[in-house]
Motif scaffolding. Structure first.
Motif, PDB file in Angstrom:
ATOM      1  N   ALA A 196      54.991  35.845  44.943  1.00  0.00           N
ATOM      2  CA  ALA A 196      54.539  34.513  45.367  1.00  0.00           C
ATOM      3  C   ALA A 196      53.186  34.594  46.080  1.00  0.00           C
ATOM      4  CB  ALA A 196      55.578  33.872  46.280  1.00  0.00           C
ATOM      5  N   VAL A 197      53.053  35.591  46.978  1.00  0.00           N
ATOM      6  CA  VAL A 197      51.787  35.756  47.702  1.00  0.00           C
ATOM      7  C   VAL A 197      50.672  36.143  46.746  1.00  0.00           C
ATOM      8  CG1 VAL A 197      50.588  37.138  49.433  1.00  0.00           C
ATOM      9  CG2 VAL A 197      52.894  36.307  49.886  1.00  0.00           C
ATOM     10  N   GLN A 198      50.953  37.036  45.817  1.00  0.00           N
ATOM     11  CA  GLN A 198      49.946  37.466  44.844  1.00  0.00           C
ATOM     12  C   GLN A 198      49.503  36.293  43.971  1.00  0.00           C
ATOM     13  OE1 GLN A 198      51.269  40.638  42.283  1.00  0.00           O
ATOM     14  NE2 GLN A 198      49.239  40.983  41.394  1.00  0.00           N
ATOM     15  N   THR A 199      50.474  35.524  43.499  1.00  0.00           N
ATOM     16  CA  THR A 199      50.147  34.347  42.682  1.00  0.00           C
ATOM     17  C   THR A 199      49.324  33.336  43.488  1.00  0.00           C
ATOM     18  OG1 THR A 199      52.232  34.631  41.476  1.00  0.00           O
ATOM     19  CG2 THR A 199      51.105  32.507  41.259  1.00  0.00           C
ATOM     20  N   GLY A 200      49.719  33.119  44.747  1.00  0.00           N
ATOM     21  CA  GLY A 200      48.981  32.189  45.601  1.00  0.00           C
ATOM     22  C   GLY A 200      47.557  32.641  45.861  1.00  0.00           C
ATOM     23  N   LEU A 201      47.371  33.950  46.091  1.00  0.00           N
ATOM     24  CA  LEU A 201      46.029  34.474  46.338  1.00  0.00           C
ATOM     25  C   LEU A 201      45.124  34.291  45.126  1.00  0.00           C
ATOM     26  CD1 LEU A 201      46.386  37.809  48.369  1.00  0.00           C
ATOM     27  CD2 LEU A 201      45.016  35.814  48.949  1.00  0.00           C
ATOM     28  N   TYR A 202      45.615  34.667  43.960  1.00  0.00           N
ATOM     29  CA  TYR A 202      44.800  34.544  42.746  1.00  0.00           C
ATOM     30  C   TYR A 202      44.525  33.083  42.403  1.00  0.00           C
ATOM     31  CZ  TYR A 202      44.895  39.516  41.524  1.00  0.00           C
ATOM     32  OH  TYR A 202      44.693  40.883  41.520  1.00  0.00           O
ATOM     33  N   SER A 203      45.545  32.247  42.552  1.00  0.00           N
ATOM     34  CA  SER A 203      45.377  30.828  42.217  1.00  0.00           C
ATOM     35  C   SER A 203      44.406  30.137  43.184  1.00  0.00           C
ATOM     36  CB  SER A 203      46.733  30.118  42.248  1.00  0.00           C
ATOM     37  OG  SER A 203      47.617  30.680  41.308  1.00  0.00           O
ATOM     38  N   SER A 204      44.578  30.401  44.487  1.00  0.00           N
ATOM     39  CA  SER A 204      43.674  29.783  45.460  1.00  0.00           C
ATOM     40  C   SER A 204      42.264  30.340  45.329  1.00  0.00           C
ATOM     41  CB  SER A 204      44.201  30.015  46.877  1.00  0.00           C
ATOM     42  OG  SER A 204      44.340  31.397  47.160  1.00  0.00           O
ATOM     43  N   GLY A 205      42.146  31.628  44.944  1.00  0.00           N
ATOM     44  CA  GLY A 205      40.822  32.196  44.690  1.00  0.00           C
ATOM     45  C   GLY A 205      40.142  31.505  43.519  1.00  0.00           C
ATOM     46  N   ALA A 206      40.936  31.240  42.455  1.00  0.00           N
ATOM     47  CA  ALA A 206      40.384  30.524  41.295  1.00  0.00           C
ATOM     48  C   ALA A 206      39.971  29.106  41.680  1.00  0.00           C
ATOM     49  CB  ALA A 206      41.431  30.482  40.178  1.00  0.00           C
ATOM     50  N   LEU A 207      40.798  28.440  42.493  1.00  0.00           N
ATOM     51  CA  LEU A 207      40.465  27.088  42.950  1.00  0.00           C
ATOM     52  C   LEU A 207      39.236  27.103  43.856  1.00  0.00           C
ATOM     53  CD1 LEU A 207      41.308  24.117  42.960  1.00  0.00           C
ATOM     54  CD2 LEU A 207      42.765  24.602  44.929  1.00  0.00           C
ATOM     55  N   LEU A 208      39.107  28.156  44.665  1.00  0.00           N
ATOM     56  CA  LEU A 208      37.945  28.291  45.534  1.00  0.00           C
ATOM     57  C   LEU A 208      36.671  28.445  44.710  1.00  0.00           C
ATOM     58  CD1 LEU A 208      37.073  28.499  48.518  1.00  0.00           C
ATOM     59  CD2 LEU A 208      37.360  30.965  48.336  1.00  0.00           C
ATOM     60  N   PHE A 209      36.772  29.199  43.633  1.00  0.00           N
ATOM     61  CA  PHE A 209      35.630  29.370  42.726  1.00  0.00           C
ATOM     62  C   PHE A 209      35.209  28.034  42.118  1.00  0.00           C
ATOM     63  CE2 PHE A 209      34.203  30.038  38.315  1.00  0.00           C
ATOM     64  CZ  PHE A 209      33.029  30.747  38.552  1.00  0.00           C
ATOM     65  N   LEU A 210      36.185  27.250  41.650  1.00  0.00           N
ATOM     66  CA  LEU A 210      35.872  25.946  41.063  1.00  0.00           C
ATOM     67  C   LEU A 210      35.350  24.952  42.103  1.00  0.00           C
ATOM     68  CD1 LEU A 210      38.898  25.399  38.634  1.00  0.00           C
ATOM     69  CD2 LEU A 210      36.557  26.031  38.031  1.00  0.00           C
ATOM     70  N   SER A 211      35.876  25.056  43.317  1.00  0.00           N
ATOM     71  CA  SER A 211      35.501  24.090  44.356  1.00  0.00           C
ATOM     72  C   SER A 211      34.045  24.238  44.791  1.00  0.00           C
ATOM     73  CB  SER A 211      36.422  24.233  45.568  1.00  0.00           C
ATOM     74  OG  SER A 211      36.290  25.511  46.158  1.00  0.00           O
ATOM     75  N   ILE A 212      33.466  25.426  44.586  1.00  0.00           N
ATOM     76  CA  ILE A 212      32.039  25.606  44.894  1.00  0.00           C
ATOM     77  C   ILE A 212      31.198  24.693  44.000  1.00  0.00           C
ATOM     78  CG2 ILE A 212      30.121  27.246  44.863  1.00  0.00           C
ATOM     79  CD1 ILE A 212      32.149  29.425  45.577  1.00  0.00           C
ATOM     80  N   PHE A 213      31.576  24.621  42.731  1.00  0.00           N
ATOM     81  CA  PHE A 213      30.870  23.720  41.809  1.00  0.00           C
ATOM     82  C   PHE A 213      31.155  22.258  42.155  1.00  0.00           C
ATOM     83  CE2 PHE A 213      31.457  27.686  39.467  1.00  0.00           C
ATOM     84  CZ  PHE A 213      30.166  27.924  39.023  1.00  0.00           C
ATOM     85  N   ASP A 214      32.386  21.998  42.619  1.00  0.00           N
ATOM     86  CA  ASP A 214      32.722  20.636  43.024  1.00  0.00           C
ATOM     87  C   ASP A 214      31.889  20.201  44.225  1.00  0.00           C
ATOM     88  OD1 ASP A 214      34.520  18.209  43.003  1.00  0.00           O
ATOM     89  OD2 ASP A 214      34.999  18.988  44.994  1.00  0.00           O
ATOM     90  N   TYR A 215      31.675  21.127  45.168  1.00  0.00           N
ATOM     91  CA  TYR A 215      30.843  20.801  46.331  1.00  0.00           C
ATOM     92  C   TYR A 215      29.407  20.495  45.900  1.00  0.00           C
ATOM     93  CZ  TYR A 215      28.300  21.295  50.699  1.00  0.00           C
ATOM     94  OH  TYR A 215      27.466  21.066  51.772  1.00  0.00           O
ATOM     95  N   ALA A 216      28.901  21.272  44.951  1.00  0.00           N
ATOM     96  CA  ALA A 216      27.547  21.013  44.443  1.00  0.00           C
ATOM     97  C   ALA A 216      27.474  19.629  43.790  1.00  0.00           C
ATOM     98  CB  ALA A 216      27.148  22.097  43.446  1.00  0.00           C
ATOM     99  N   TYR A 217      28.534  19.272  43.041  1.00  0.00           N
ATOM    100  CA  TYR A 217      28.564  17.949  42.413  1.00  0.00           C
ATOM    101  C   TYR A 217      28.657  16.841  43.456  1.00  0.00           C
ATOM    102  CZ  TYR A 217      30.528  13.804  40.252  1.00  0.00           C
ATOM    103  OH  TYR A 217      30.765  12.499  39.885  1.00  0.00           O
ATOM    104  N   GLN A 218      29.494  17.031  44.486  1.00  0.00           N
ATOM    105  CA  GLN A 218      29.635  16.018  45.535  1.00  0.00           C
ATOM    106  C   GLN A 218      28.321  15.815  46.273  1.00  0.00           C
ATOM    107  OE1 GLN A 218      32.176  14.125  45.875  1.00  0.00           O
ATOM    108  NE2 GLN A 218      33.673  15.221  44.627  1.00  0.00           N
TER     109      GLN A 218
END
Length: 361
Positions: A196-218
């Motif tokens: 669960a922790v491993q899945t959460g780390l990888y998933s949140s890392g992927a979301l963090l990567f996408l959110s950088i582009f979202d911040y640029a768009y915002q």
């Protein structure tokens, strides 16, 4: 043929200009800032799972201890007013020990990422009820607006990307999952916790990567929304600096008042030094109030003629000295003492004036 080029932006009101500092400050006061909610979520989740990863032994120990005590001591207890309180106290205390650190990390992470994005800001404007939000037409427009389509595309991308990462992590550990039925309860708990922790780390890392582009768009979208038209900038300038027409009238009134005060001081002057046609400087010397003569009036051309006229009407002595008149006009200020380099020349003129007045008297 005469061609006149017009800037149609003045008529269309098209918002093509960058926002002024005042516009940015007003938007900030209203709580309108460039901020990515996805970046907040991803940052908080990532650090919470990172905390769970490094303190796995702590959580494993406390969770296992909670279930052990609960199942052994409290599961078979008869529920009554006397023994219900210890059960509730034990559950509350255990949850606080287990969840408290995670909630604290979430709070710290949220504070940090919000401060990094927008700094410190406090505004009640977004909480103020607005009736236009209940307008069904405006709501319909928002649903089918370009921004809504962008948000839909972002949501699909997030679900697909994060879902794929989570699926990949689980699929990579499928052998461990299939063997859970053969393990003890504690070993099963450990495998599920780590997965669960491993899945959460990888998933949140992927979301963090996408959110950088979202911040640029915002940020891009925010800059676009606060753009101003040339008329907006003009109106803002009028509000902050005042209407140029009114300001010019005020300055004109101030000049007229200063001119009247200056003309009222001419009769009190001791001498008027002239060019004789272009410049006129009226001087007054009071040995009790100053060390040097004071310029009470000065003027060029028409104003010089007016100074000489008033001086003549009030029998103020006029002395012609072309270079001195020009130099005093350039270097001396009304209401102030003459510069030191003119002391000798002016003293000679004043001596002549005082001598002339004694003869007349």
């Amino acid at each position: 043929m005469l061609k006149i080029q017009l800037d149609l932006q003045f008529f269309s009101g098209e918002k093509t200009e960058k926002a002024t500092p005042k516009r940015r400050e007003d938007s900030r006061k209203k709580g309108q800032v460039a901020k990515s909610a996805d970046l907040n979520t991803a940052f908080i989740l990532f650090f919470c799972f990172l905390f769970l990863f490094f303190l796995g032994n702590f959580f494993e120990k406390n969770i296992i201890n909670f279930f052990k005590i609960f199942l052994e001591q409290y599961l078979v207890v008869d529920i009554s007013n006397n023994n219900l309180r210890p059960v509730i106290y034990f559950i509350a205390k255990s949850l606080f020990v287990i969840l408290g650190p995670v909630l604290l990390i979430a709070f710290i992470s949220a504070t940090i990422i919000n401060y990094v994005q927008v700094g410190f800001i406090f505004s009640t404007e977004p909480l103020t009820p607005k009736l236009n939000k209940l307008d069904p037409i405006q709501g319909f427009k928002k649903i089918y607006s370009m921004r809504a389509l962008v948000e839909l595309a972002k949501s699909i991308l997030k679900i697909s990307f994060v879902g794929f990462v989570a699926f990949y992590v689980i699929w990579s550990n499928i052998d461990k999952i299939l063997l859970l039925s053969q393990k003890s309860a504690i070993d099963t708990f450990r495998v599920i916790y780590k997965l669960a922790v491993q899945t959460g780390l990888y998933s949140s890392g992927a979301l963090l990567f996408l959110s950088i582009f979202d911040y640029a768009y915002q940020k891009f979208d925010f800059e676009k929304n606060i753009k101003m038209s040339k008329q907006d900038i003009k109106d803002e300038y009028k509000k902050s600096e005042g209407d140029p027409l009114i300001k010019s009238k005020i300055k004109q009134k101030q000049r007229e008042m200063a001119m009247r005060r200056m003309m009222q001081e001419i009769p009190k002057a001791d001498v008027v030094i002239t060019n004789p046609t272009h410049f006129a400087i009226a001087l007054k010397y009071d040995e009790n109030n100053g060390d040097a003569p004071i310029v009470v009036a000065k003027g060029v051309d028409y104003l010089a003629l007016k100074i000489k006229k008033i001086a003549k009407e009030h029998e103020v002595v006029m002395v012609e000295n072309r270079p001195l008149a020009r130099a005093l006009y350039d270097q001396a200020e009304i209401g102030k003492q003459i510069p030191e380099n003119f002391f000798k020349a002016v003293a000679e003129i004043l001596a002549y004036v005082y001598k002339l007045k004694k003869k007349i008297n």
